[in-house]
Design an enzyme around this catalytic site. Structure first.
Site, PDB file in Angstrom:
ATOM      1  N   HIS A 344       0.826  -1.212   0.000  1.00  0.00           N
ATOM      2  CA  HIS A 344       0.000   0.000   0.000  1.00  0.00           C
ATOM      3  C   HIS A 344       0.855   1.254   0.000  1.00  0.00           C
ATOM      4  CE1 HIS A 344      -0.052   1.157   4.455  1.00  0.00           C
ATOM      5  NE2 HIS A 344       0.371  -0.089   4.574  1.00  0.00           N
ATOM      6  N   ASP A 354       5.933   2.582   7.715  1.00  0.00           N
ATOM      7  CA  ASP A 354       4.665   1.965   7.329  1.00  0.00           C
ATOM      8  C   ASP A 354       3.836   2.954   6.528  1.00  0.00           C
ATOM      9  OD1 ASP A 354       2.321   0.522   7.137  1.00  0.00           O
ATOM     10  OD2 ASP A 354       1.743   0.805   9.227  1.00  0.00           O
ATOM     11  N   GLU A 391      -5.308   1.211   2.566  1.00  0.00           N
ATOM     12  CA  GLU A 391      -5.059  -0.006   3.342  1.00  0.00           C
ATOM     13  C   GLU A 391      -5.264   0.247   4.815  1.00  0.00           C
ATOM     14  OE1 GLU A 391      -2.437  -2.820   5.723  1.00  0.00           O
ATOM     15  OE2 GLU A 391      -2.522  -0.642   5.613  1.00  0.00           O
ATOM     16  N   ASP A 420       4.576  -4.935   3.148  1.00  0.00           N
ATOM     17  CA  ASP A 420       3.996  -3.785   3.836  1.00  0.00           C
ATOM     18  C   ASP A 420       5.134  -2.902   4.307  1.00  0.00           C
ATOM     19  OD1 ASP A 420       2.556  -2.028   5.575  1.00  0.00           O
ATOM     20  OD2 ASP A 420       0.956  -3.498   5.700  1.00  0.00           O
ATOM     21  N   HIS A 500       2.018   4.233  13.426  1.00  0.00           N
ATOM     22  CA  HIS A 500       0.809   5.042  13.226  1.00  0.00           C
ATOM     23  C   HIS A 500       0.841   6.370  13.982  1.00  0.00           C
ATOM     24  CE1 HIS A 500      -1.927   1.457  11.829  1.00  0.00           C
ATOM     25  NE2 HIS A 500      -0.830   1.598  11.095  1.00  0.00           N
TER      26      HIS A 500
END
Length: 692
Positions: A344, A354, A391, A420, A500
């Site tokens: 993604h 990420d 994603e 990923d 995140h």
């Protein structure tokens, strides 16, 4: 870092090639591929990956934002520059953004939560504009005031413990910590136990100072750090919640939001441990057991109240456009057979680790193979490169694309490769059992950048054993919905401290992720060689025997479960035993024609290949798993209460675990029927192989 001389690495690899040839090729061609694969590996350039990362992670680019579209357009331009036939595919999907977030302690001692991450002065990217606020996508909207109960990781067994202690959860707001299960499971289980809201915090014992120095000095999460993320109930189905099983394109009807089974029923907020601390300080009750205690400097209590909080969450649940980037390197012999590689491109914020580490590596793999094609190599099968959007919200871009192209993929997709994130660390590959032997040979023949040994040797294994695929990344639609043999690969590093958050930046990556881009570069070469092998094999290298062994081992395990007593296993076990006989017969037939692969009739070879790769479809059931029909693959699925973690033979296993013996028996019958069809596919492939 330990480095071996190039000559010694080449010697080790020559020994590996000589020890056992590559499946799907005649022995002489298998050995002759060594210099070609070495050339592919040597083409990988760290400066190219570094440049791609700098561009892709330059700005926050959450799905649906202008910056995310800009990233997609950049990747599209790179695909075309490399020589791929490339285009964007767009979908209009329900993509919620936060409108209002409030969290405050109203009694006994008032405290207002910050609900934001401060800029780190050493890292200018942590202060980039257009950062999406800390929130959980697919939360319910709500404005509630209630006492708080601490529920550890928010697992079913944690609530069972609270119940055993007489702690009332109904009508409370559950405070749980990240870890041990997918975040979307936590509010689901909280609601099932009567909670009316859920707060999820990052405990420093799991990803903060308890593990090591915090950012910017070290890689771990600072006190105000927050993990954003989707709380979509992925075990129900991924993708746009309003178009389950169908693509979000014009003309497709959408269900009502209240009918969407993968949206949470209670409001959810992610918070830092800095904001969780004043709440934990005011919770009373029994001292929490040792395994419930984190590393916040408070006494952890397994109780409810008297602390009362006001929590308000509002998201817009708007429809927004997302953009997948698709590129084709056309096959020269079987152009309508596809080997697909996806990663993604959307991120919660800048997303250097990420997903940009994986996305930049994919771009480099595409460049390598396109350059090889320009130098004269032509893959037999078409290789499709995909950079998926959305994603992070719930595997949306890949799911919508797979649903849109369902019939074509069912007919023509050979396999799906996924990545990923990839960082400095050990290689990890999860795969469907049919690809186990392929992965073993692939890892056997590729050097570990840390040791110079093969990746297989560095894993301290003589043979690779497949780790079952659950969910959490873009392979989900391909394997679990369509029954396409799939794998998920990457060098594993620890990015939990910035996962995140606004601190997942290029600076963090260059200090703590992969400072010299050694592993991302090696990964690009690794994926290029694996894709080339799968695309070039005369007969795609599936191993039916490994599938039989996998099922046999899982059945042996399940039979030992106390709740499994009285189940009739004989019909299933007989069909599993037949796979061993069928696979041996297929192996004998293949050995008889292997030496003359290059001279065999291409039309007949095409039919043989179709029989081999479409065998994986037989391991699906049209009705899907109980209560979640979207999941059709029978060998593994994300567990209902694990989310990411896989359950093997899920229909049978989860029925046994729930004590539903009748359902378990029904699932055994359905699985046995799937194995009958699987054996028929193997026998068909064997018959086709003997007709040359």
């Amino acid at each position: 870092m330990k480095q071996l001389s190039l000559s010694l690495v080449c010697l080790l690899l020559q020994q590996a090639y000589a020890a056992e040839p590559i499946r799907g090729f005649p022995e002489d061609e298998a050995k002759a591929r060594q210099p070609f694969e070495e050339r592919l590996r040597a083409m990988a350039e760290s400066n190219k990956i570094r440049a791609s990362m700098a561009r892709l992670a330059r700005e926050p680019h959450h799905a649906g934002s202008p910056a995310s579209k800009s990233v997609a357009e950049y990747a599209l331009a790179k695909f075309k520059e490399f020589g791929l036939e490339a285009h964007l595919e767009s979908f209009d999907v329900m993509l919620p953004y936060p409108v209002q977030r409030t969290l405050e302690i109203v009694s006994p001692n008032h405290h207002g939560a910050k609900l934001r991450e401060p800029v780190v002065k050493e890292d200018p990217d942590s202060g980039n504009a257009n950062q999406i606020p800390t929130f959980n996508a697919y939360t319910a909207n709500g404005d509630i005031t209630a006492q708080v109960v601490y529920a550890n990781y928010g697992l079913p067994e944690d609530y069972a413990f609270l119940k055993s202690k007489g702690v009332e959860v109904k009508g409370k707001i559950a405070l749980v910590r990240y870890g041990r299960s997918f975040r979307g499971i936590k509010p689901k289980v909280a609601a099932e136990n009567g909670a009316i809201g859920c707060l999820i915090y990052s405990d420093p014992k799991d990803d903060g100072y308890y593990q090591g120095d915090i950012y910017p000095k070290g890689p771990f999460r600072p006190p105000p750090g927050v993990q954003r993320g989707s709380v979509m109930d992925l075990p129900m189905y991924p993708g746009d919640p309003l178009t389950p099983g169908k693509p979000s394109i014009a003309g497709v009807p959408r269900i009502k939001m209240e009918d969407a089974k993968n949206i949470q029923k209670i409001p959810v907020l992610p918070i830092s441990w800095e904001d969780a601390k004043p709440i934990l300080e005011q919770i009373e009750g029994d001292i929490a057991p040792l395994e419930w205690r984190g590393a916040i400097p408070v006494t952890y209590h397994a109780g409810a109240g008297p602390v009362t909080v006001h929590m308000r969450v509002q998201v817009d649940n708007a429809t927004r456009t997302i953009h997948d980037v698709i590129g084709h390197l056309k096959g020269s012999v079987y152009p309508d057979q596809y080997v697909i590689y996806g990663n993604h491109h959307d991120a919660w914020v800048n997303g250097a680790a990420d997903p940009v580490s994986g996305a930049a590596s994919l771009l480099e793999s595409a460049r390598i193979l396109c350059k090889a094609a320009q130098q004269g190599w032509k893959p037999k099968r078409t290789i499709i490169f995909a950079l998926w959007d959305a994603e992070e919200f719930g595997l949306i871009g890949s799911t919508e694309w797979a649903e849109k192209h369902r019939e074509n993929l069912l007919k023509n997709a050979v396999s799906y490769f996924n990545s990923d994130s990839t960082l400095r660390g050990a290689m990890s590959v999860q795969a469907t059992p049919s690809l186990e032997k392929f992965v073993e040979e692939w890892m056997r023949d590729y050097p570990d950048p840390a040791t110079g040994k093969s990746l297989l040797e560095s894993s301290n294994r003589k043979a690779y054993r497949a780790y079952a695929l659950g969910s959490g990344s873009d392979y989900t639609a391909f394997v679990h919905h369509l029954g396409i043999a799939s794998l998920n690969a990457g060098f594993e590093g620890n990015m939990s401290g910035v996962y995140h958050s606004i601190y997942d930046t290029v600076r963090w990556f260059q200090y703590f992720g992969d400072p010299d881009y050694v592993f991302t570069t090696a990964f690009a070469g690794f994926m290029a060689t694996g894709l080339a092998r799968m695309a070039d094999a005369y007969v795609v290298p599936f191993d039916f025997g490994r599938v039989g062994r996998f099922i046999h081992e899982v059945v042996d395990e399940l039979k030992k479960a106390p709740k499994a007593k009285g189940l009739g296993w004989d019909p299933l076990e007989r069909e599993v035993d037949k796979i061993a006989f069928s696979s041996r017969a297929f192996g004998t037939a293949m050995r008889a024609i292997e030496a003359k692969f290059a001279t065999l009739d291409r039309a007949k070879l095409k039919k043989l290949n179709e029989a081999v790769f479409q065998s994986e479809r037989a391991l699906t059931r049209p009705e899907g798993l109980p209560g979640r029909e979207w999941y059709k693959y029978q060998l593994s699925a994300p567990g209902k209460y694990t989310g990411y973690g896989a359950k093997t033979l899920p229909g049978i296993r989860e029925a046994i675990e729930a004590g539903k013996i009748e359902e378990a028996q029904t699932q055994m019958k359905a699985f046995t029927e799937a194995l009958v069809l699987y054996n028929e596919k193997i026998r068909l492939a064997t018959k086709l192989a003997t007709e040359f």
